[in-house]
Design a protein around this motif. Structure first.
Motif, mmCIF file in Angstrom:
data_model
loop_
_atom_site.group_PDB
_atom_site.id
_atom_site.type_symbol
_atom_site.label_atom_id
_atom_site.label_comp_id
_atom_site.label_asym_id
_atom_site.label_seq_id
_atom_site.Cartn_x
_atom_site.Cartn_y
_atom_site.Cartn_z
ATOM 1 N N UNK A 172 0.818 -1.207 0.000
ATOM 2 C CA UNK A 172 0.000 0.000 0.000
ATOM 3 C C UNK A 172 0.857 1.264 0.000
ATOM 4 N N UNK A 173 0.421 2.312 -0.701
ATOM 5 C CA UNK A 173 1.169 3.577 -0.659
ATOM 6 C C UNK A 173 0.995 4.312 0.666
ATOM 7 N N UNK A 174 0.024 3.897 1.465
ATOM 8 C CA UNK A 174 -0.277 4.552 2.737
ATOM 9 C C UNK A 174 0.618 3.963 3.822
ATOM 10 N N UNK A 175 1.496 4.784 4.415
ATOM 11 C CA UNK A 175 2.579 4.263 5.255
ATOM 12 C C UNK A 175 2.126 3.389 6.425
ATOM 13 N N UNK A 176 1.182 3.825 7.270
ATOM 14 C CA UNK A 176 0.809 2.979 8.413
ATOM 15 C C UNK A 176 0.313 1.605 7.986
ATOM 16 N N UNK B 8 1.114 0.075 5.248
ATOM 17 C CA UNK B 8 2.251 -0.682 4.731
ATOM 18 C C UNK B 8 3.046 -1.286 5.879
ATOM 19 N N UNK B 9 3.226 -0.505 6.946
ATOM 20 C CA UNK B 9 3.979 -1.022 8.089
ATOM 21 C C UNK B 9 3.257 -2.205 8.725
ATOM 22 N N UNK B 10 1.936 -2.088 8.838
ATOM 23 C CA UNK B 10 1.168 -3.203 9.411
ATOM 24 C C UNK B 10 1.346 -4.453 8.553
ATOM 25 N N UNK B 11 1.220 -4.289 7.245
ATOM 26 C CA UNK B 11 1.366 -5.426 6.333
ATOM 27 C C UNK B 11 2.730 -6.060 6.449
ATOM 28 N N UNK B 12 3.774 -5.225 6.501
ATOM 29 C CA UNK B 12 5.137 -5.768 6.591
ATOM 30 C C UNK B 12 5.362 -6.459 7.934
ATOM 31 N N UNK B 13 4.837 -5.845 8.992
ATOM 32 C CA UNK B 13 5.022 -6.456 10.316
ATOM 33 C C UNK B 13 4.297 -7.793 10.376
ATOM 34 N N UNK B 14 3.093 -7.830 9.784
ATOM 35 C CA UNK B 14 2.325 -9.082 9.797
ATOM 36 C C UNK B 14 3.081 -10.190 9.082
ATOM 37 N N UNK B 15 3.628 -9.876 7.895
ATOM 38 C CA UNK B 15 4.303 -10.951 7.174
ATOM 39 C C UNK B 15 5.665 -11.265 7.784
ATOM 40 N N UNK B 16 6.235 -10.333 8.555
ATOM 41 C CA UNK B 16 7.555 -10.607 9.128
ATOM 42 C C UNK B 16 7.465 -11.341 10.458
ATOM 43 N N UNK B 17 6.283 -11.306 11.112
ATOM 44 C CA UNK B 17 6.244 -11.815 12.487
ATOM 45 C C UNK B 17 6.502 -13.316 12.565
ATOM 46 N N UNK B 18 6.060 -14.072 11.548
ATOM 47 C CA UNK B 18 6.281 -15.519 11.623
ATOM 48 C C UNK B 18 7.753 -15.857 11.479
#
Lengths: 293, 279
Positions: A60-64, A66-76
């Motif tokens: 997403x171009x919307x920063x918050x 995007x951060x949520x998406x990246x954190x979600x995929x990185x947590x595992x």
């Protein structure tokens, strides 16, 4: 099941086994294999949806977002999946009860967390204490499905994010040149083409999902591991079918079941890969085109 | 009790040093952090030892799988299929149940002139039994990774080794093995990360936590059950494991640098996340 099974103590040899393997508890055991398959069939699309959402958020171009998406995929990557399996149903349960408590009992003034207790009003209990047993079991099962979907959604988000980036940039540029909006280009060009890039990762994920199903046992669902432990334990003569500790053999049976399941999945996914590479501008597709018809 | 007292009492509780009784009421954050951190000792123990021993078996199995002889290749293929095709959870149960069935008094080994009694009780304990399962499991997964890397060792490298007159052991030791490791290393790093994650299964899969000596997740679920509040202990476990994962990535990254040190900067393989090896 058979008519001569009414008095098990008079049986021996093959007849004893025929009766033993078809008694009521064993039927429940065979039914629990169905539970595993249902879990697989519900979780796979749910996880795919979670993963798709995660991958879209990470782009997403919307920063918050995007951060949520990246954190979600990185947590595992950093946290063991078993921790999620224990945490998610527990936390979901309390979260839902907390919400219902505020919605249904607004004039309740005692605190919810009293020391080591979590107290909500009776109307907010999930499921209600008056509901029948099967509601409790179904609720537990869907909590488990949700936990699986969260964890495997995160894995799928990794795979889909990579696949979206693997679609050749020129395809998207062409879409822009045709005057498509970002949304149109995403749905009409990117999504249809990304699956072949996602397939190796997704088929791997399917195998992982199969091998994660025995963890249902940890979530308190009466699955095949539960029944194997239950039926295999040594039975004294007060039971209809006394036997020694047979858990080893029951678990051997489960091992064979899983080996078969992964073997069959491997063969089917291999065929799917062949079909999907048909006509694609990839190495696999090129090899098919050049192969003599 | 101050936090420092708690640390002294519980920092090594998981290996049986310090206070025997676990906290039972009025749980403080300090107690949770200390005890869960103490449990992490077991995760590191299982992960590090299984990885270390598994590395050698994996190399052997990968070579066997690459062999021309059917009698050597087939057992290796079956070994890999057996451990990669079935859930680790079931493997733990199966191992535990079969270790329990071994005779309690030990097995008498008659060597003709002297009879040795091999005791078997220790196999049913997590420190040995679960370690054996994890060792075999990671060996199978790593063997598949090493085998894939072995197949992609460049032909030119082997021809060059031949041209130098290298054969047998020296060719393997100096040319094939380093290249195989270099190619396999990114995938092997992921395997290591997930092996450490898989160690949290041990105390939930049949192996009993003897005298409440468990791993990080065992203590976390103890606290979650007692306080009925999952929002404190599980994030603590998550924090510890993120740190552990970062340490693993750093150590493996250093090794990766060493394996790639002869290559120009651009040609070096970077370690990328691929969830290939969850069990």
């Amino acid at each position: 099941m058979f008519s001569n099974c009414s008095d098990p103590s008079s049986l021996d040899g093959l007849a004893w086994f025929a009766c033993y393997l078809t008694n009521g508890k064993h039927m429940a055991f065979y039914g629990s294999f169905g539970v595993v398959m249902v879990l697989l069939l519900i979780t796979a699309p749910a996880a795919l949806a979670f993963g798709f959402g995660g991958a879209m958020a990470a782009r997403s171009p919307f920063l918050p977002l995007r951060l949520i998406g990246k954190a979600y995929s990185a947590m595992v990557r950093g946290i063991p999946d078993i921790a999620f399996f224990l945490f998610v149903p527990f936390a979901m349960d309390q979260g839902l009860e907390w919400l219902r408590h505020h919605a249904r009992c607004p004039d309740w003034d005692a605190p919810i967390r009293q020391g080591n207790d979590f107290v909500v009003c009776a109307a907010a209990k999930l499921p209600l204490s008056s509901s029948p047993q099967w509601v409790h079991e179904t609720y537990g099962f869907f909590m488990a499905v949700f936990a699986f979907a969260v964890v495997f959604g995160a894995f799928a988000a990794n795979v889909l994010y990579g696949a979206m980036r693997a679609v050749p940039r020129a395809q998207m540029e062409t879409a822009e040149a045709y005057g498509m909006s970002d949304r149109q280009a995403f749905w009409r060009i990117l999504v249809p083409q990304m699956w072949i890039y996602a397939l190796p990762g997704l088929s791997n994920l399917w195998m992982i999902l199969i091998k994660a199903t025995p963890l249902l046992f940890l979530l308190g669902v009466e699955d095949i591991v539960y029944w194997a432990k239950e039926l295999g334990g040594a039975k004294t003569t007060i039971y209809a079918y006394p036997h020694d500790d047979w858990r080893l053999y029951y678990f051997l049976g489960l091992l064979v079941f899983y080996l078969g399941l992964t073997r069959i999945s491997e063969a089917l996914l291999g065929r799917l890969t062949r079909n999907l590479s048909h006509g694609q501008a990839t190495m696999g597709g090129e090899a098919q085109r050049k192969a003599p018809a | 009790m101050s936090c420092w007292d708690t640390v002294q009492a519980y920092a090594f509780r998981s290996i049986g040093v310090g206070e025997r009784l676990l906290p039972r009421s009025d749980f403080t954050l300090c107690e949770q952090v200390t005890l869960i951190g103490s449990g992490l000792i077991w995760n590191i123990y299982f992960g590090a030892l299984a990885l270390f021993f598994g590395f050698f078996l994996a190399t052997a199995v990968a070579l066997a799988r690459n062999s021309h002889h059917r009698l050597i290749r087939k057992p290796a293929e079956w070994f890999i299929f057996l451990f990669r095709g079935s859930p680790l959870f079931i493997q733990f149960f199966l191992a535990y149940e079969s270790f329990v069935l071994l005779p309690k008094n030990g097995i008498d080994l008659n060597l003709g002139f002297v009879t040795l009694t091999a005791s078997t009780g220790w196999l049913t304990r997590a420190w040995a039994g679960a370690l054996i399962v994890l060792f075999l499991n990671t060996a199978a997964y790593s063997a598949e990774i090493f085998y894939g890397a072995l197949r992609s060792v460049p032909k030119g490298d082997i021809e060059a080794a031949d041209a130098y007159g290298m054969t047998g052991w020296s060719k393997f030791r100096r040319v094939i093995w380093p290249t195989m490791l270099r190619l396999a290393w990114p995938a092997y790093t992921n395997e290591a990360i997930f092996l450490f994650h898989a160690t949290t299964l041990v105390y939930f899969s049949g192996f009993p936590a003897w005298r409440q000596k468990g791993d990080a997740l065992y203590y976390a679920s103890y606290f979650a059950d007692k306080t009925f509040n999952p929002f404190i202990p599980y994030p603590i476990v998550a924090g510890y494991f993120i740190l552990l994962t970062l340490v693993v990535i750093t150590l493996f990254g250093l090794m990766n640098r060493r394996l790639n040190r002869h290559l120009p900067q651009a040609a070096r393989t970077r370690i990328r996340f691929k969830p290939q090896v969850l069990r």
